[in-house]
Scaffold this motif. Structure first.
Motif, short mmCIF file in Angstrom:
data_model
loop_
_atom_site.label_atom_id
_atom_site.label_comp_id
_atom_site.label_asym_id
_atom_site.label_seq_id
_atom_site.Cartn_x
_atom_site.Cartn_y
_atom_site.Cartn_z
N VAL A 51 0.08 13.06 4.26
CA VAL A 51 0.41 13.50 2.90
C VAL A 51 1.86 13.16 2.57
O VAL A 51 2.15 12.68 1.46
N ILE A 52 2.76 13.40 3.50
CA ILE A 52 4.18 13.10 3.27
C ILE A 52 4.38 11.60 3.04
O ILE A 52 5.08 11.19 2.10
N LEU A 53 3.74 10.77 3.88
CA LEU A 53 3.88 9.33 3.72
C LEU A 53 3.25 8.85 2.42
O LEU A 53 3.76 7.93 1.77
N SER A 54 2.16 9.46 2.03
CA SER A 54 1.53 9.11 0.75
C SER A 54 2.46 9.43 -0.41
O SER A 54 2.59 8.64 -1.36
N PHE A 55 3.10 10.58 -0.34
CA PHE A 55 4.06 10.96 -1.37
C PHE A 55 5.22 9.96 -1.43
O PHE A 55 5.62 9.51 -2.50
N ILE A 56 5.75 9.60 -0.26
CA ILE A 56 6.85 8.63 -0.20
C ILE A 56 6.41 7.28 -0.76
O ILE A 56 7.15 6.62 -1.51
N ASP A 57 5.18 6.86 -0.42
CA ASP A 57 4.64 5.61 -0.97
C ASP A 57 4.54 5.67 -2.49
O ASP A 57 4.86 4.70 -3.18
N GLN A 58 4.13 6.81 -3.03
CA GLN A 58 4.02 6.96 -4.48
C GLN A 58 5.39 6.89 -5.15
O GLN A 58 5.56 6.23 -6.17
N VAL A 59 6.37 7.60 -4.55
CA VAL A 59 7.71 7.65 -5.13
C VAL A 59 8.38 6.28 -5.09
O VAL A 59 9.04 5.87 -6.05
N THR A 60 8.22 5.57 -3.98
CA THR A 60 8.89 4.28 -3.84
C THR A 60 8.12 3.14 -4.49
O THR A 60 8.62 2.02 -4.58
N GLY A 61 6.88 3.41 -4.91
CA GLY A 61 6.10 2.36 -5.57
C GLY A 61 5.51 1.34 -4.62
O GLY A 61 5.23 0.22 -5.02
N THR A 62 5.32 1.73 -3.36
CA THR A 62 4.76 0.79 -2.38
C THR A 62 3.26 0.99 -2.21
O THR A 62 2.71 0.75 -1.15
N VAL A 63 2.59 1.42 -3.28
CA VAL A 63 1.14 1.62 -3.25
C VAL A 63 0.47 0.49 -4.00
O VAL A 63 0.87 0.14 -5.10
N ASN A 64 -0.55 -0.08 -3.40
CA ASN A 64 -1.37 -1.08 -4.08
C ASN A 64 -2.34 -0.31 -4.97
O ASN A 64 -3.20 0.42 -4.48
N LEU A 65 -2.23 -0.47 -6.26
CA LEU A 65 -3.03 0.30 -7.20
C LEU A 65 -4.52 -0.02 -7.11
O LEU A 65 -5.36 0.85 -7.36
N GLU A 66 -4.87 -1.24 -6.73
CA GLU A 66 -6.28 -1.61 -6.63
C GLU A 66 -6.95 -0.92 -5.45
O GLU A 66 -8.06 -0.41 -5.55
N SER A 67 -6.27 -0.91 -4.31
CA SER A 67 -6.87 -0.32 -3.11
C SER A 67 -6.47 1.14 -2.92
O SER A 67 -7.14 1.89 -2.21
N GLY A 68 -5.34 1.54 -3.51
CA GLY A 68 -4.87 2.91 -3.34
C GLY A 68 -4.16 3.15 -2.02
O GLY A 68 -3.88 4.28 -1.66
#
Length: 123
Positions: A35-52
């Protein structure tokens, strides 16, 4: 946290037994870190929007894949079952429920084919 570290130290140990507490504490810490890493990924924008999938979360998932499998196999051993039962996950829904039942089951009280009861050793 010591339960989490103990599982990581047994990175590729697929033999022996793992107590219920060892397994579920590892799952708990894995979930919190995820959950923490997911939050960091969301904040930093390192999430692939297609795959999530986020970069940090993906790297962490790959890093703990083998220890997760190893502790799951050891947990099955603790209940007197073979690690091959993990393949029941290939059955949708039913496989998850059966495996969850196995992971929630109590240890075999005596020594079994996979080793001594870790509860007896801890006391």
């Amino acid at each position: 946290m010591s339960w989490y570290i103990a599982v990581l130290k047994k990175y590729l140990v697929f033999n022996g037994r793992a107590r219920r507490k060892e397994y579920w504490m590892f799952v708990l810490f894995n979930s919190i870190i995820g959950v923490i890493l997911s939050f960091i990924d969301q904040v930093t924008g390192t999430v692939n929007l297609e795959s999530g999938l986020g970069v940090l979360g993906s790297i962490y998932t790959l890093a703990v894949l083998l220890p997760s499998l190893a502790v799951a196999v050891r947990r099955l051993h603790d209940t007197g079952r073979s690690g091959w039962w993990l393949f029941i996950l290939l059955l949708p829904i039913i496989g998850v429920l059966v495996l969850l039942f196995f992971f929630l089951s109590d240890s075999e009280s005596e020594a079994n084919a996979y080793g001594e009861n870790p509860k007896a050793q801890a006391v």
